[in-house]
Write an enzyme that holds these catalytic residues in place. Structure first.
Site, PDB file in Angstrom:
ATOM      1  N   PRO A  76     -26.562   6.575  22.046  1.00  0.00           N
ATOM      2  CA  PRO A  76     -26.835   6.265  20.436  1.00  0.00           C
ATOM      3  C   PRO A  76     -25.457   6.044  19.738  1.00  0.00           C
ATOM      4  O   PRO A  76     -24.361   6.618  20.129  1.00  0.00           O
ATOM      5  CB  PRO A  76     -27.673   7.620  20.097  1.00  0.00           C
ATOM      6  N   ASN A  77     -25.642   5.018  18.901  1.00  0.00           N
ATOM      7  CA  ASN A  77     -24.521   4.692  17.887  1.00  0.00           C
ATOM      8  C   ASN A  77     -23.522   3.918  18.609  1.00  0.00           C
ATOM      9  O   ASN A  77     -22.488   3.441  18.023  1.00  0.00           O
ATOM     10  CB  ASN A  77     -23.925   5.874  17.324  1.00  0.00           C
TER      11      ASN A  77
ATOM     12  N   ARG B 281     -17.547   1.976  13.632  1.00  0.00           N
ATOM     13  CA  ARG B 281     -17.960   3.470  13.343  1.00  0.00           C
ATOM     14  C   ARG B 281     -16.829   4.295  13.639  1.00  0.00           C
ATOM     15  O   ARG B 281     -15.841   4.460  14.689  1.00  0.00           O
ATOM     16  CB  ARG B 281     -18.780   3.881  14.411  1.00  0.00           C
TER      17      ARG B 281
ATOM     18  N   ASN C 161     -21.969   6.805  29.192  1.00  0.00           N
ATOM     19  CA  ASN C 161     -21.522   7.595  27.764  1.00  0.00           C
ATOM     20  C   ASN C 161     -22.788   7.858  27.073  1.00  0.00           C
ATOM     21  O   ASN C 161     -23.352   6.891  26.280  1.00  0.00           O
ATOM     22  CB  ASN C 161     -20.685   6.765  27.111  1.00  0.00           C
TER      23      ASN C 161
ATOM     24  N   ALA D 176     -24.363  11.282  21.465  1.00  0.00           N
ATOM     25  CA  ALA D 176     -24.695  12.682  20.909  1.00  0.00           C
ATOM     26  C   ALA D 176     -25.861  13.230  22.120  1.00  0.00           C
ATOM     27  O   ALA D 176     -25.711  14.341  21.955  1.00  0.00           O
ATOM     28  CB  ALA D 176     -25.441  12.666  19.773  1.00  0.00           C
TER      29      ALA D 176
ATOM     30  N   HIS E   7     -24.944  16.130  24.212  1.00  0.00           N
ATOM     31  CA  HIS E   7     -25.107  17.622  23.659  1.00  0.00           C
ATOM     32  C   HIS E   7     -26.381  18.178  23.399  1.00  0.00           C
ATOM     33  O   HIS E   7     -26.369  19.232  23.031  1.00  0.00           O
ATOM     34  CB  HIS E   7     -24.242  17.663  22.327  1.00  0.00           C
TER      35      HIS E   7
ATOM     36  N   ASP F 274     -32.037  15.733  33.503  1.00  0.00           N
ATOM     37  CA  ASP F 274     -33.133  15.914  34.527  1.00  0.00           C
ATOM     38  C   ASP F 274     -33.361  14.350  35.286  1.00  0.00           C
ATOM     39  O   ASP F 274     -33.253  14.451  36.490  1.00  0.00           O
ATOM     40  CB  ASP F 274     -34.355  16.113  34.051  1.00  0.00           C
TER      41      ASP F 274
ATOM     42  N   LEU G 142     -15.412   8.357  24.974  1.00  0.00           N
ATOM     43  CA  LEU G 142     -14.038   7.603  24.644  1.00  0.00           C
ATOM     44  C   LEU G 142     -13.143   8.704  23.834  1.00  0.00           C
ATOM     45  O   LEU G 142     -11.987   8.514  24.222  1.00  0.00           O
ATOM     46  CB  LEU G 142     -14.576   6.425  23.262  1.00  0.00           C
ATOM     47  N   SER G 143     -13.792   9.578  23.064  1.00  0.00           N
ATOM     48  CA  SER G 143     -13.004  10.361  22.560  1.00  0.00           C
ATOM     49  C   SER G 143     -12.579  11.668  23.374  1.00  0.00           C
ATOM     50  O   SER G 143     -13.264  12.010  24.304  1.00  0.00           O
ATOM     51  CB  SER G 143     -13.586  11.018  21.295  1.00  0.00           C
TER      52      SER G 143
ATOM     53  N   ARG H 165     -12.571  18.197  19.482  1.00  0.00           N
ATOM     54  CA  ARG H 165     -13.438  17.981  18.326  1.00  0.00           C
ATOM     55  C   ARG H 165     -14.286  19.400  17.817  1.00  0.00           C
ATOM     56  O   ARG H 165     -13.924  20.427  18.528  1.00  0.00           O
ATOM     57  CB  ARG H 165     -14.322  16.780  18.478  1.00  0.00           C
TER      58      ARG H 165
ATOM     59  N   ARG I 125     -19.558  19.808  20.416  1.00  0.00           N
ATOM     60  CA  ARG I 125     -19.221  18.699  21.327  1.00  0.00           C
ATOM     61  C   ARG I 125     -18.717  19.162  22.621  1.00  0.00           C
ATOM     62  O   ARG I 125     -18.558  18.416  23.601  1.00  0.00           O
ATOM     63  CB  ARG I 125     -18.487  17.636  20.707  1.00  0.00           C
TER      64      ARG I 125
END
Ligand code: DQA
Length: 159
Positions: free
Chosen positions: A26-27, A34, A90, A93, A96, A103, A117-118, A123, A127
């Protein structure tokens, strides 16, 4: 809306090369717009281009997808069970939060490399924990889009 990159020209080629599914959660469709101070200015299309270049060099077919929906990511991981030799993910979110992705990745029985990426450890505390790491051969974080290339290089040695 999920992004499925249309690559009609590479369809035939993909079938002859071992496929790596590169899945984005997502995102990540907003990459470049972003929080650029965290995620940089490169777009997801730039990341895809890097992955395809790396795939060509390494002799790997790249299936590159992004979805904002957990279930769709689960479906793609299940698809990778029969169609891929490895997975780069990747999960955004969902990293987490998602036992369902853990599964699915465990059931895939393919080498998995988790990418961020980060540097998630610099952070917020929430995370620092990843559900999906338990199913991963390795985790690469903090190197921006280059992390995807490093993951593909690592998979090329494994598969
Ligand atoms: C991310 C890190 C996650 O914590 C975050 O939710 C993302 C992106 C990364 O690539 O750095 O969406 O996976």
């Amino acid at each position: 809306m999920a992004q499925r990159t249309k690559q009609p020209a590479s369809k035939g080629r993909q079938s002859s090369l071992p496929a790596i599914y590169v899945l984005n959660g997502p995102n990540l469709n907003l990459l470049g717009q972003r929080q650029p101070e965290i995620y940089g200015r490169d777009t997801l299309a730039d990341v895809e281009r890097l992955c395809r270049q790396a795939g060509e060099k390494l002799g790997l077919g790249i299936v590159f997808r992004q979805s904002n929906h957990e279930g769709e990511l689960v479906d793609w991981i299940q698809e990778a069970r029969s169609k891929a030799v490895g997975i780069v993910i990747n999960a955004g979110a969902y990293t987490h939060t998602s036992v369902a992705l853990l599964d699915a990745l465990s059931a895939a029985e393919k080498p998995v490399i988790e990418v961020h990426l980060s540097n998630i450890f610099r952070r917020e505390n929430f995370r620092h924990h990843s559900y999906i790491s338990m199913a991963a051969k390795g985790v690469i974080c903090g190197f921006g889009p280059k992390g995807y290339v490093l993951a593909l290089e690592a998979l090329a040695e494994i598969v």
